[in-house]
Design a protein around this motif. Structure first.
Motif, PDB file in Angstrom:
ATOM      1  N   MET A  98       0.832  -1.204   0.000  1.00 19.01           N
ATOM      2  CA  MET A  98       0.000   0.000   0.000  1.00 19.01           C
ATOM      3  C   MET A  98       0.866   1.253   0.000  1.00 19.01           C
ATOM      4  SD  MET A  98      -2.924   1.156   2.770  1.00 19.01           S
ATOM      5  CE  MET A  98      -4.018  -0.200   2.359  1.00 19.01           C
ATOM      6  N   GLU A 143      -7.464   0.791  -1.163  1.00 17.37           N
ATOM      7  CA  GLU A 143      -7.598  -0.516  -0.517  1.00 17.37           C
ATOM      8  C   GLU A 143      -7.796  -1.602  -1.570  1.00 17.37           C
ATOM      9  OE1 GLU A 143     -10.273  -0.682   2.780  1.00 17.37           O
ATOM     10  OE2 GLU A 143      -9.600   1.238   3.603  1.00 17.37           O
ATOM     11  N   GLN A 196      -9.465   5.094   0.890  1.00 23.48           N
ATOM     12  CA  GLN A 196      -9.516   5.997   2.038  1.00 23.48           C
ATOM     13  C   GLN A 196      -9.265   7.421   1.524  1.00 23.48           C
ATOM     14  OE1 GLN A 196      -6.911   4.882   5.315  1.00 23.48           O
ATOM     15  NE2 GLN A 196      -6.966   2.746   4.653  1.00 23.48           N
TER      16      GLN A 196
END
Length: 260
Positions: free
Chosen positions: A3, A242, A248
């Motif tokens: 990520m 995600e 987010q």
């Protein structure tokens, strides 16, 4: 780590024809390149150059550190996570680094991590990555890990520290006169990271439910008491993927502080 690689190296995936963050139309592309924008904010505030050093506190996998190195002579960059530091060092030495872009549940695409345009071998060589604790800055100075700095950035870390006040006081001790500190944070206080008594704000004064204590006001009091003048304030959005249909969206407060 996957990520953070897609977050810090948003140009990744172009060679493979894969968008590492936003593959859709009508998306908030202004929220991309957050690490680079944080570093760019410090650069735009033109800190007084004393020794040409910059510091990236909570550097993660290094995207902001390399951006700082485009204008500073030397960049120290540390993170509490050994895994993040090791990945940043791999990106520095041009190892072939690949990561997974999440699509749906177990489905993913694998792409190679790519530096932003202009981040050359020479630029990367100006950064020193190492493990460190943002709450232990005086000890790190004593151990020879830290020096003094013309510019400091700390992004989305303050509200994840055990002792944010110790960090802020430590930063004040290593900034050169005329130097600038950029603090970016959403003030997302959680007791799993920071004991409630150590929160800067985000609560009501004891015995009331109307007198709110806001973190931004306490941050200003602390920084001014440590000899800084506020020179910048903005809302800085960022987006973290995600998977291909869930993200987010965060809006951090970005403030700049010049050492008197």
């Amino acid at each position: 780590v996957n990520m953070y690689l897609e977050w810090h190296y948003p140009s990744s995936g172009e060679k493979e024809g894969v968008s590492s963050i936003l593959p859709h139309t009508n998306t908030p592309t202004y929220a991309l390149r957050f690490p680079q924008r944080v570093a760019g904010l410090l650069q735009s505030l033109e800190p007084t150059k004393t020794n040409g050093n910059a510091l990236d506190i909570g550097c993660a996998v290094g995207g902001s550190s390399f951006q700082l190195a485009t204008t500073f002579d030397h960049v120290d960059a540390f993170d509490y996570s050994h895994a993040f530091v090791q990945m940043a060092q791999r990106m520095q030495t041009e190892d072939s680094v690949s990561f997974r872009v999440p699509i749906e549940s177990d489905i993913h695409e694998t792409v190679q991590a790519v530096h932003e345009e202009g981040i050359t071998t020479r630029i990367r060589s100006k950064v020193r990555f190492f493990q460190g604790d943002a709450c232990q800055i005086p000890q790190m100075v004593q151990d020879g890990k830290l020096a003094t700095y013309d510019g400091v950035i700390m992004s989305n870390l303050l509200c994840r520290l055990k002792d944010p006040m110790a960090c802020l006081r430590g930063i004040a001790s290593i900034v050169n006169p005329g130097g600038v500190v950029v603090i970016v944070t959403p003030f997302s206080w959680l007791t799993e990271f920071t004991s409630r008594e150590n929160w800067l704000g985000g609560y009501y004064r004891e015995g009331t439910d109307t007198k709110a204590v806001e973190s931004k006001d306490i941050l200003r009091k602390v920084m001014e008491a440590e000899g800084f003048e506020k020179v910048h304030d903005e809302e800085m959005p960022l987006i973290i993927r995600e998977h291909q249909r869930k993200y987010q969206y965060i809006v951090s407060q970005a403030t700049g502080w010049r050492k008197k």
